[in-house]
Design a protein around this motif. Structure first.
Motif, short mmCIF file in Angstrom:
data_model
loop_
_atom_site.label_atom_id
_atom_site.label_comp_id
_atom_site.label_asym_id
_atom_site.label_seq_id
_atom_site.Cartn_x
_atom_site.Cartn_y
_atom_site.Cartn_z
N VAL A 52 2.34 12.05 -9.70
CA VAL A 52 1.05 12.72 -9.56
C VAL A 52 0.60 13.43 -10.84
O VAL A 52 -0.59 13.49 -11.14
CB VAL A 52 1.06 13.68 -8.34
CG1 VAL A 52 1.94 14.89 -8.57
CG2 VAL A 52 -0.34 14.06 -7.92
N ALA A 53 1.51 13.93 -11.62
CA ALA A 53 1.16 14.62 -12.86
C ALA A 53 0.56 13.68 -13.90
O ALA A 53 -0.08 14.13 -14.84
CB ALA A 53 2.38 15.33 -13.44
N ALA A 80 0.83 -1.20 0.00
CA ALA A 80 0.00 0.00 0.00
C ALA A 80 0.87 1.26 0.00
O ALA A 80 0.58 2.23 -0.71
CB ALA A 80 -0.94 -0.01 1.21
N ALA A 81 1.95 1.24 0.78
CA ALA A 81 2.86 2.39 0.83
C ALA A 81 3.59 2.56 -0.49
O ALA A 81 3.78 3.70 -0.96
CB ALA A 81 3.86 2.22 1.97
N LEU A 82 4.00 1.47 -1.11
CA LEU A 82 4.69 1.56 -2.41
C LEU A 82 3.74 2.09 -3.49
O LEU A 82 4.15 2.91 -4.32
CB LEU A 82 5.28 0.20 -2.80
CG LEU A 82 6.46 -0.26 -1.94
CD1 LEU A 82 6.79 -1.72 -2.21
CD2 LEU A 82 7.68 0.63 -2.17
N GLU A 115 4.25 5.59 -5.56
CA GLU A 115 4.21 5.73 -7.02
C GLU A 115 3.20 6.79 -7.45
O GLU A 115 3.49 7.64 -8.30
CB GLU A 115 3.86 4.39 -7.67
CG GLU A 115 4.98 3.39 -7.56
CD GLU A 115 4.64 2.03 -8.13
OE1 GLU A 115 3.48 1.80 -8.56
OE2 GLU A 115 5.54 1.17 -8.15
N ALA A 116 2.00 6.75 -6.87
CA ALA A 116 0.96 7.70 -7.26
C ALA A 116 1.35 9.14 -6.94
O ALA A 116 1.16 10.04 -7.77
CB ALA A 116 -0.35 7.33 -6.57
N VAL A 162 -6.03 3.74 -4.62
CA VAL A 162 -4.67 3.71 -4.05
C VAL A 162 -4.68 4.39 -2.69
O VAL A 162 -4.12 3.87 -1.71
CB VAL A 162 -3.65 4.37 -5.01
CG1 VAL A 162 -2.30 4.55 -4.34
CG2 VAL A 162 -3.52 3.56 -6.29
N TYR A 163 -5.33 5.54 -2.61
CA TYR A 163 -5.42 6.26 -1.34
C TYR A 163 -6.19 5.44 -0.31
O TYR A 163 -5.77 5.32 0.85
CB TYR A 163 -6.07 7.63 -1.54
CG TYR A 163 -6.01 8.47 -0.28
CD1 TYR A 163 -4.92 9.28 -0.03
CD2 TYR A 163 -7.03 8.41 0.66
CE1 TYR A 163 -4.84 10.03 1.13
CE2 TYR A 163 -6.96 9.15 1.83
CZ TYR A 163 -5.87 9.96 2.06
OH TYR A 163 -5.79 10.67 3.21
#
Length: 168
Positions: free
Chosen positions: A116-117, A105-107, A111-112, A125-126
Motif C-alpha cells: 500500500v505504501a 482478483a484476490a491476489l 499485492e496492492a 484493482v479494488y
C-alpha cells in the motif's frame, strides 16, 4: 580475464537459532496475541480455504516472511492444493491460467494492500475484487490480507524460523 568468486555469507538454520533471543509475543502479551488469533479466525469465515492460503502465501512472498510462507504452503498442500499452483503464486500474472478470475482478483488486491505504501490500492484493482466478491466476502478478504500482513510482521520482528511452526 580471471574468474573471481566471492565467498557469500550464508545463514544456516543453526545460525538463525543461535541469534539473540527475541520476545515471544504470545507469552509477553497473551491478550494481544489472542486478539490477533480471533481477528484471523473471523477474517477467514466464509472464504474458501484454498483462497485463504493463496492470499497468505502471496503476502508472505511480498513481505519476505519465510516462516509464514513455509507454514502456509504446507497448510495449502494439506488442504489439497497442487504443487503446480503453489509454484506459480509468486508469478501468477505470468501464469494466469493456473488461477480463476476470482483468485486473480484476490491476489491483485493482496499485492496492492500489502504494498500500500507504494501507491495505495488502485481503483481498478479494488473494482476487480468488488466484481468477484460480494460486500461481505470482500470485507473478509480485506481482513484476511490485513491479518497475514500483521502475522508476517510479528514473525519477522520476532525472528521466527521457517520450518518451526509454533502455532498453538
Amino acid at each position: 580475464m580471471t574468474n573471481t568468486t566471492t565467498n557469500a555469507t550464508t545463514t544456516t538454520h543453526a545460525d538463525v537459532s543461535a541469534t539473540a533471543a527475541r520476545i515471544d509475543l504470545a507469552k509477553a502479551a497473551p491478550k494481544v496475541f489472542r486478539a490477533l488469533i480471533g481477528f484471523d479466525a473471523a477474517a477467514r469465515e466464509g472464504i474458501d480455504p484454498a483462497l485463504v492460503e493463496l492470499i497468505q502465501i502471496r503476502a508472505s512472498h511480498l513481505n519476505h516472511c519465510a516462516y509464514c510462507l513455509h507454514m502456509h504452503t504446507n497448510d495449502a498442500r494439506k488442504a489439497g492444493e497442487s504443487e503446480d499452483r503453489l509454484h506459480m503464486v509468486a508469478v501468477w500474472r505470468e501464469a494466469r491460467h493456473f488461477f480463476t478470475e476470482r483468485e486473480q482478483a484476490a491476489l491483485a488486491l493482496t499485492e496492492a494492500v500489502t504494498l500500500v505504501a507504494d501507491g495505495g490500492v488502485p481503483d481498478d484493482v479494488y473494482a476487480q475484487a468488488a466484481a468477484h466478491f460480494d460486500e461481505q466476502e470482500l470485507a473478509h478478504v480485506l481482513a484476511l490480507i490485513l491479518t497475514i500482513n500483521t502475522w508476517n510482521r510479528v514473525a519477522l520482528s520476532t525472528a521466527k524460523v521457517a520450518g518451526t511452526d509454533q502455532r498453538r
